[in-house]
Write a protein that holds these residues in place. Structure first.
Motif, PDB file in Angstrom:
ATOM      1  N   LEU A   1       0.801  -1.220   0.000  1.00 49.11           N
ATOM      2  CA  LEU A   1       0.000   0.000   0.000  1.00 49.11           C
ATOM      3  C   LEU A   1       0.841   1.280   0.000  1.00 49.11           C
ATOM      4  O   LEU A   1       0.484   2.272  -0.627  1.00 49.11           O
ATOM      5  N   ASP A   2       1.974   1.212   0.694  1.00 50.46           N
ATOM      6  CA  ASP A   2       2.832   2.403   0.839  1.00 50.46           C
ATOM      7  C   ASP A   2       3.193   3.026  -0.509  1.00 50.46           C
ATOM      8  O   ASP A   2       3.335   4.239  -0.609  1.00 50.46           O
ATOM      9  N   ASP A   3       3.335   2.162  -1.509  1.00 53.49           N
ATOM     10  CA  ASP A   3       3.804   2.633  -2.805  1.00 53.49           C
ATOM     11  C   ASP A   3       2.913   3.702  -3.430  1.00 53.49           C
ATOM     12  O   ASP A   3       3.359   4.449  -4.282  1.00 53.49           O
ATOM     13  N   CYS A   4       1.664   3.717  -3.052  1.00 48.34           N
ATOM     14  CA  CYS A   4       0.768   4.658  -3.718  1.00 48.34           C
ATOM     15  C   CYS A   4       0.552   5.947  -2.918  1.00 48.34           C
ATOM     16  O   CYS A   4      -0.096   6.869  -3.407  1.00 48.34           O
ATOM     17  N   TYR A   5       1.086   6.041  -1.708  1.00 45.28           N
ATOM     18  CA  TYR A   5       0.893   7.265  -0.906  1.00 45.28           C
ATOM     19  C   TYR A   5       1.312   8.541  -1.639  1.00 45.28           C
ATOM     20  O   TYR A   5       0.578   9.528  -1.633  1.00 45.28           O
ATOM     21  N   PRO A   6       2.517   8.536  -2.256  1.00 46.59           N
ATOM     22  CA  PRO A   6       2.932   9.791  -2.923  1.00 46.59           C
ATOM     23  C   PRO A   6       1.955  10.212  -4.021  1.00 46.59           C
ATOM     24  O   PRO A   6       1.686  11.412  -4.165  1.00 46.59           O
TER      25      PRO A   6
ATOM     26  N   LEU B   1     -12.039  -3.618   1.462  1.00 47.86           N
ATOM     27  CA  LEU B   1     -11.903  -2.272   0.898  1.00 47.86           C
ATOM     28  C   LEU B   1     -11.941  -1.175   1.963  1.00 47.86           C
ATOM     29  O   LEU B   1     -11.251  -0.168   1.845  1.00 47.86           O
ATOM     30  N   ASN B   2     -12.741  -1.413   2.985  1.00 43.78           N
ATOM     31  CA  ASN B   2     -12.792  -0.410   4.061  1.00 43.78           C
ATOM     32  C   ASN B   2     -11.448  -0.281   4.769  1.00 43.78           C
ATOM     33  O   ASN B   2     -11.053   0.812   5.174  1.00 43.78           O
ATOM     34  N   ASP B   3     -10.765  -1.422   4.899  1.00 42.96           N
ATOM     35  CA  ASP B   3      -9.426  -1.392   5.510  1.00 42.96           C
ATOM     36  C   ASP B   3      -8.470  -0.602   4.627  1.00 42.96           C
ATOM     37  O   ASP B   3      -7.617   0.143   5.117  1.00 42.96           O
ATOM     38  N   VAL B   4      -8.608  -0.796   3.317  1.00 41.62           N
ATOM     39  CA  VAL B   4      -7.737  -0.086   2.374  1.00 41.62           C
ATOM     40  C   VAL B   4      -7.981   1.428   2.497  1.00 41.62           C
ATOM     41  O   VAL B   4      -7.049   2.217   2.586  1.00 41.62           O
ATOM     42  N   ARG B   5      -9.254   1.797   2.535  1.00 45.13           N
ATOM     43  CA  ARG B   5      -9.584   3.219   2.654  1.00 45.13           C
ATOM     44  C   ARG B   5      -9.000   3.795   3.947  1.00 45.13           C
ATOM     45  O   ARG B   5      -8.419   4.880   3.961  1.00 45.13           O
TER      46      ARG B   5
ATOM     47  N   ALA C   1      -6.428   2.630   5.642  1.00 47.32           N
ATOM     48  CA  ALA C   1      -4.965   2.635   5.567  1.00 47.32           C
ATOM     49  C   ALA C   1      -4.447   3.778   4.694  1.00 47.32           C
ATOM     50  O   ALA C   1      -3.397   4.360   4.974  1.00 47.32           O
ATOM     51  N   LEU C   2      -5.192   4.090   3.650  1.00 46.83           N
ATOM     52  CA  LEU C   2      -4.751   5.167   2.750  1.00 46.83           C
ATOM     53  C   LEU C   2      -5.142   6.535   3.270  1.00 46.83           C
ATOM     54  O   LEU C   2      -4.650   7.554   2.794  1.00 46.83           O
TER      55      LEU C   2
END
Lengths: 201, 120
Positions: A121-126, A153-157, A159-160
Motif C-alpha cells: 500500500l505504501d507505494d501509492c501514498y505519494p 476495501l474499508n481497511d484499504v480506505r 490505511a490510505l
C-alpha cells in the motif's frame, strides 16, 4: 482566446483530433502497463524522458540539492473516442522522488487512476498525496492479482486515509472491460467535480 | 579514430545535438499529448529536411501525439517537443493542442464517457 491553440485549417485538409488524457499512477509492478495494454488500441509505447528540476521543494531529507536529474520511463496508450476526440493514458511511476515532474504530465488531465496493490500500500501514498494537493480528481483502484483481494476495501480506505469522496474500486488490470470501468469511475468523478465547480459562483 | 562513421550506436550523439543545442522549443509548453499531423507543405518539403525532421514528417502522415513521436523515433520527450515545435513554426506540421478548459468541460467529459461505454 484560444484561436492560436488550434490547428490551422488552411494548411491541412482535416483537423487532428482533440487530445484528452487520464494519468495512471502507482508503484512499480502494480499493473499500470498491464492496464494500459488491456485497453489501448495501440501496443503500449514507452518513452524515456530525462527530467531535470530544482528539487529543493520536494526533498524532505534536509539536503537542498540545486538540481536533480531523473530518467523516467513512461508507458502510454490511446483510445479513439470518436471522430474528433482521442483519449491518452499515461502510466507513470508513483515514487516520491518523481513527484516534481508530474506537473508536466498532469496538467490538463481529466483525472487520474491510482492503482494499488494491497500487499504494498505504501507505494501509492505519494500519488494520492500529489493528486489531492493538485486538486486532480482521482479514483483509487485496487488491482485484484489472480482474482484475489487481500484486504477488505474499508481497511484499504482506512490505511490510505483518503476521504469518503475518493471513489475506491477493485478491478483486474488484465481485463479490458474491467479497466474501462475503472476509467469510467475516474470520468464520473471528474464530471461531478466539474459540475460542482461550474455551479459555484 | 575518425573512421567511426559506420558505428551504428547513435546514442553516442548527445540528444540535444539534434536540436542544435536548444532545449527550449519555439513554444516550450507544447503538451505531450498534443496531436501532430504533417501538412501538405511538410509532405512536399520532406526532401529539404534532415534526418529527425524528415522522420517526423514521414511518421505524422498518420496523426499522432508528441509522446508517440518520441517513442517511435526513440527520442527523449524534450527533444521531440523541440523538433515538433520547430516543424510547426515552419508550417510543416499542424498541431492540435488540448484545450486548457477540458478538465472543466462537462460536455467533453460526457463525450469521453460515452465513447468508453461503447467499448466492448
Amino acid at each position: 482566446m484560444d484561436s492560436n491553440r488550434s490547428a490551422d485549417p488552411v494548411l491541412a485538409p482535416k483537423k487532428p483530433p482533440a487530445p484528452v488524457k487520464i494519468v495512471i499512477a502507482g508503484g512499480f509492478g502494480v499493473g499500470k502497463t498491464t492496464a494500459v495494454a488491456s485497453i489501448s488500441e495501440i501496443p503500449p509505447l514507452r518513452t524515456e524522458a530525462v527530467m531535470t528540476s530544482a528539487a529543493a521543494e520536494i526533498d524532505r531529507t534536509g539536503h537542498v540539492p540545486s538540481k536533480t536529474t531523473t530518467t523516467v520511463a513512461m508507458d502510454f496508450g490511446c483510445i479513439t473516442i470518436d471522430d474528433d476526440v482521442k483519449l491518452y493514458l499515461f502510466g507513470t511511476p508513483g515514487q516520491d522522488r518523481f513527484g516534481f515532474m508530474w506537473h508536466d504530465l498532469v496538467v490538463g488531465a481529466l483525472g487520474a487512476l491510482v492503482i494499488v496493490d494491497t500487499r504494498r500500500l505504501d507505494d501509492c501514498y505519494p500519488a494520492v498525496d500529489y493528486f489531492e494537493k493538485a486538486g486532480v480528481p482521482f479514483v483509487v483502484a485496487v488491482n485484484k492479482f489472480d482474482g484475489m483481494l487481500n484486504h477488505d476495501l474499508n481497511d484499504v480506505r482506512w490505511a490510505l486515509a483518503v476521504s469518503d469522496e475518493v471513489p475506491l474500486v477493485t478491478f483486474d488490470a488484465r481485463e479490458k472491460l474491467s479497466v474501462r470501468d475503472a476509467l469510467l469511475a475516474v470520468l464520473r468523478k471528474a464530471f461531478s467535480r466539474a459540475q460542482t465547480r461550474t455551479a459555484a459562483p | 579514430m575518425s573512421g567511426r562513421a559506420d558505428d551504428p550506436d547513435v546514442s553516442l550523439l548527445r540528444p540535444y545535438l539534434m536540436t542544435s543545442g536548444r532545449t527550449k522549443p519555439v513554444d516550450h509548453t507544447i503538451e505531450i499529448e498534443a496531436q501532430v499531423m504533417t501538412s501538405n507543405l511538410g509532405a512536399t518539403s520532406v526532401q529539404n529536411l534532415t534526418f529527425e525532421r524528415r522522420d517526423i514528417i514521414s511518421l505524422c502522415r498518420r496523426t499522432m501525439s508528441v509522446a508517440e513521436v518520441a517513442a517511435m523515433l526513440k527520442l527523449h520527450i524534450g527533444v521531440a517537443r523541440v523538433l515538433v515545435a520547430d516543424l510547426a513554426a515552419l508550417g510543416y506540421v499542424v498541431i492540435r493542442r488540448p484545450e486548457a478548459e477540458t478538465p472543466q468541460d462537462l460536455r467533453m467529459i460526457e463525450r469521453v464517457i460515452r465513447g468508453l461505454e461503447s467499448l466492448r
